[in-house]
Design a protein around this motif. Structure first.
Motif, PDB file in Angstrom:
ATOM      1  N   GLN A  12      34.712  48.843  40.414  1.00 12.76           N
ATOM      2  CA  GLN A  12      35.053  48.497  39.049  1.00 12.76           C
ATOM      3  C   GLN A  12      35.548  49.725  38.298  1.00 12.76           C
ATOM      4  O   GLN A  12      34.900  50.788  38.371  1.00 12.76           O
ATOM      5  CB  GLN A  12      33.787  47.967  38.359  1.00 12.76           C
ATOM      6  CG  GLN A  12      34.047  46.844  37.428  1.00 12.76           C
ATOM      7  CD  GLN A  12      32.756  46.264  36.886  1.00 12.76           C
ATOM      8  OE1 GLN A  12      31.656  46.699  37.217  1.00 12.76           O
ATOM      9  NE2 GLN A  12      32.914  45.296  36.012  1.00 12.76           N
ATOM     10  N   CYS A  13      36.652  49.579  37.611  1.00 10.81           N
ATOM     11  CA  CYS A  13      37.156  50.674  36.779  1.00 10.81           C
ATOM     12  C   CYS A  13      36.076  51.034  35.756  1.00 10.81           C
ATOM     13  O   CYS A  13      35.551  50.156  35.063  1.00 10.81           O
ATOM     14  CB  CYS A  13      38.437  50.252  36.057  1.00 10.81           C
ATOM     15  SG  CYS A  13      39.006  51.465  34.846  1.00 10.81           S
ATOM     16  N   GLN A  14      35.760  52.307  35.682  1.00 10.72           N
ATOM     17  CA  GLN A  14      34.670  52.733  34.803  1.00 10.72           C
ATOM     18  C   GLN A  14      35.097  52.830  33.342  1.00 10.72           C
ATOM     19  O   GLN A  14      34.294  53.116  32.462  1.00 10.72           O
ATOM     20  CB  GLN A  14      34.089  54.062  35.292  1.00 10.72           C
ATOM     21  CG  GLN A  14      33.372  53.941  36.634  1.00 10.72           C
ATOM     22  CD  GLN A  14      32.194  52.980  36.582  1.00 10.72           C
ATOM     23  OE1 GLN A  14      31.185  53.259  35.923  1.00 10.72           O
ATOM     24  NE2 GLN A  14      32.328  51.822  37.231  1.00 10.72           N
ATOM     25  N   TYR A  15      36.375  52.586  33.109  1.00 12.19           N
ATOM     26  CA  TYR A  15      36.843  52.578  31.710  1.00 12.19           C
ATOM     27  C   TYR A  15      36.972  51.155  31.168  1.00 12.19           C
ATOM     28  O   TYR A  15      36.477  50.840  30.102  1.00 12.19           O
ATOM     29  CB  TYR A  15      38.185  53.305  31.599  1.00 12.19           C
ATOM     30  CG  TYR A  15      38.096  54.777  31.922  1.00 12.19           C
ATOM     31  CD1 TYR A  15      37.355  55.640  31.111  1.00 12.19           C
ATOM     32  CD2 TYR A  15      38.717  55.302  33.048  1.00 12.19           C
ATOM     33  CE1 TYR A  15      37.243  56.995  31.414  1.00 12.19           C
ATOM     34  CE2 TYR A  15      38.621  56.663  33.359  1.00 12.19           C
ATOM     35  CZ  TYR A  15      37.880  57.495  32.537  1.00 12.19           C
ATOM     36  OH  TYR A  15      37.776  58.816  32.848  1.00 12.19           O
ATOM     37  N   CYS A  16      37.640  50.273  31.938  1.00 10.82           N
ATOM     38  CA  CYS A  16      37.905  48.936  31.397  1.00 10.82           C
ATOM     39  C   CYS A  16      37.215  47.814  32.171  1.00 10.82           C
ATOM     40  O   CYS A  16      37.249  46.662  31.751  1.00 10.82           O
ATOM     41  CB  CYS A  16      39.408  48.671  31.369  1.00 10.82           C
ATOM     42  SG  CYS A  16      40.111  48.349  32.995  1.00 10.82           S
ATOM     43  N   GLY A  17      36.620  48.132  33.322  1.00 10.77           N
ATOM     44  CA  GLY A  17      35.904  47.108  34.071  1.00 10.77           C
ATOM     45  C   GLY A  17      36.763  46.329  35.058  1.00 10.77           C
ATOM     46  O   GLY A  17      36.263  45.447  35.745  1.00 10.77           O
ATOM     47  N   SER A  18      38.044  46.664  35.139  1.00 16.23           N
ATOM     48  CA  SER A  18      38.928  45.938  36.050  1.00 16.23           C
ATOM     49  C   SER A  18      38.543  46.173  37.510  1.00 16.23           C
ATOM     50  O   SER A  18      38.013  47.222  37.875  1.00 16.23           O
ATOM     51  CB  SER A  18      40.383  46.392  35.838  1.00 16.23           C
ATOM     52  OG  SER A  18      41.199  45.882  36.868  1.00 16.23           O
ATOM     53  N   HIS A  19      38.797  45.134  38.339  1.00 20.29           N
ATOM     54  CA  HIS A  19      38.538  45.254  39.766  1.00 20.29           C
ATOM     55  C   HIS A  19      39.828  45.498  40.550  1.00 20.29           C
ATOM     56  O   HIS A  19      39.820  45.537  41.769  1.00 20.29           O
ATOM     57  CB  HIS A  19      37.881  43.977  40.302  1.00 20.29           C
ATOM     58  CG  HIS A  19      36.475  43.791  39.835  1.00 20.29           C
ATOM     59  ND1 HIS A  19      35.403  44.435  40.425  1.00 20.29           N
ATOM     60  CD2 HIS A  19      35.949  43.052  38.836  1.00 20.29           C
ATOM     61  CE1 HIS A  19      34.282  44.089  39.802  1.00 20.29           C
ATOM     62  NE2 HIS A  19      34.590  43.250  38.829  1.00 20.29           N
TER      63      HIS A  19
ATOM     64  N   ALA B 211      38.675  54.345  38.777  1.00 21.29           N
ATOM     65  CA  ALA B 211      39.482  53.962  37.613  1.00 21.29           C
ATOM     66  C   ALA B 211      40.672  53.146  38.097  1.00 21.29           C
ATOM     67  O   ALA B 211      41.212  53.409  39.169  1.00 21.29           O
ATOM     68  CB  ALA B 211      39.963  55.199  36.872  1.00 21.29           C
ATOM     69  N   CYS B 212      41.078  52.180  37.300  1.00 22.79           N
ATOM     70  CA  CYS B 212      42.260  51.409  37.679  1.00 22.79           C
ATOM     71  C   CYS B 212      43.499  52.250  37.356  1.00 22.79           C
ATOM     72  O   CYS B 212      43.446  53.176  36.547  1.00 22.79           O
ATOM     73  CB  CYS B 212      42.285  50.062  36.957  1.00 22.79           C
ATOM     74  SG  CYS B 212      42.618  50.159  35.201  1.00 22.79           S
ATOM     75  N   ALA B 213      44.589  51.911  38.003  1.00 20.98           N
ATOM     76  CA  ALA B 213      45.817  52.702  37.833  1.00 20.98           C
ATOM     77  C   ALA B 213      46.268  52.762  36.372  1.00 20.98           C
ATOM     78  O   ALA B 213      46.622  53.842  35.880  1.00 20.98           O
ATOM     79  CB  ALA B 213      46.917  52.159  38.741  1.00 20.98           C
ATOM     80  N   PRO B 214      46.267  51.634  35.645  1.00 18.56           N
ATOM     81  CA  PRO B 214      46.677  51.706  34.236  1.00 18.56           C
ATOM     82  C   PRO B 214      45.810  52.649  33.402  1.00 18.56           C
ATOM     83  O   PRO B 214      46.336  53.430  32.598  1.00 18.56           O
ATOM     84  CB  PRO B 214      46.529  50.251  33.744  1.00 18.56           C
ATOM     85  CG  PRO B 214      46.663  49.425  34.975  1.00 18.56           C
ATOM     86  CD  PRO B 214      46.051  50.234  36.073  1.00 18.56           C
ATOM     87  N   CYS B 215      44.495  52.606  33.594  1.00 20.48           N
ATOM     88  CA  CYS B 215      43.608  53.507  32.841  1.00 20.48           C
ATOM     89  C   CYS B 215      43.862  54.954  33.240  1.00 20.48           C
ATOM     90  O   CYS B 215      43.845  55.856  32.390  1.00 20.48           O
ATOM     91  CB  CYS B 215      42.139  53.150  33.074  1.00 20.48           C
ATOM     92  SG  CYS B 215      41.606  51.683  32.161  1.00 20.48           S
ATOM     93  N   ASN B 216      44.082  55.150  34.535  1.00 23.52           N
ATOM     94  CA  ASN B 216      44.343  56.492  35.040  1.00 23.52           C
ATOM     95  C   ASN B 216      45.596  57.075  34.378  1.00 23.52           C
ATOM     96  O   ASN B 216      45.618  58.225  33.926  1.00 23.52           O
ATOM     97  CB  ASN B 216      44.530  56.421  36.561  1.00 23.52           C
ATOM     98  CG  ASN B 216      43.933  57.633  37.258  1.00 23.52           C
ATOM     99  OD1 ASN B 216      43.839  58.689  36.656  1.00 23.52           O
ATOM    100  ND2 ASN B 216      43.528  57.479  38.501  1.00 23.52           N
TER     101      ASN B 216
HETATM  102 ZN   LIG Z   1      40.782  50.367  33.895  1.00 18.20          ZN
END
Ligand SMILES: [Zn+2]
Length: 202
Positions: free
Chosen positions: A110-117, A142-147
């Motif tokens: 899980q992305c640690q910023y937004c929770g996305s899988h 982290a998901c790519a967009p958050c990164n």
């Molecule tokens: Zn994210």
């Protein structure tokens, strides 16, 4: 005398009509430690049936449960084990290896910023250019967009809050997280040893 290759060659199923699309390779054994807990939850500790039968003949494991299917050789008939337990306890190391998979598992994929899988990558919480190191305490999922959004900034600079402060997990903690990921294929005799239902309610 036991000869794994001979068994393999001699192996054939009786009830092919049960399900002809499934072959022997679809009969893995769940491997339990000597205390009857799974060696690993995720990835699930499974051995191919050949390895399981070899271990049975070498007296290294006890058979806990079996498939209905049998292997045959000139000297014996045997049901294929579906759950086996090691006779000798294997001590797990207290801390797991620092690998990509284990970082994902610590963060429950899980992305640690937004929770996305989805589209998961890794992020240095404190960027490398600011002296951030590649350690359990500074690497998160982290998901790519958050990164992309965070770029070379700290979470504070980017105004992005972390779900959890990253820590170095113990092997036990990772095992607990692994329980939340049931395998795609779950044989009925495995359920008692995996406690998925208990974990999924949580
Ligand atoms: Zn994210």
């Amino acid at each position: 005398m036991f000869n794994a290759e001979l068994i393999e060659r001699a192996a054939r199923f009786r009830g092919v009509d049960e399900d002809p699309t499934r072959n022997l390779s679809a009969c893995p054994a769940l491997v339990l430690n000597a205390d009857y807990t799974p060696l690993s939850y995720y990835p699930l500790s499974l051995w191919p049936w050949q390895t399981a039968i070899k271990a049975v003949f070498l007296d290294r494991v006890d058979i806990v449960a079996s498939y209905d299917r049998e292997v045959h050789s000139p000297s014996f008939d045997m049901k294929i084990p579906s759950v086996i337990a090691l006779r000798q306890y294997v001590k797990q190391s207290e801390f797991p290896a620092f690998t990509r998979f284990n970082v994902f598992l610590r963060d429950r994929f899980q992305c640690q910023y937004c929770g996305s899988h989805e589209h998961l990558t890794f992020d240095h919480v404190t960027p490398r250019r600011l002296g951030g190191r590649t350690t359990w305490e500074n690497i998160i999922t982290a998901c790519a967009p958050c990164n992309m959004k965070k770029g070379g900034r700290t979470p504070k600079q980017a105004g992005m809050a972390l779900h959890r402060t990253p820590i170095r997990p113990t092997s036990w903690q990772l095992q607990q997280h692994g329980k939340a990921f049931p395998p795609g294929y779950l044989h009925e005799t495995w359920r008692d040893w995996l406690y998925w239902d208990v974990e999924l309610e949580a």
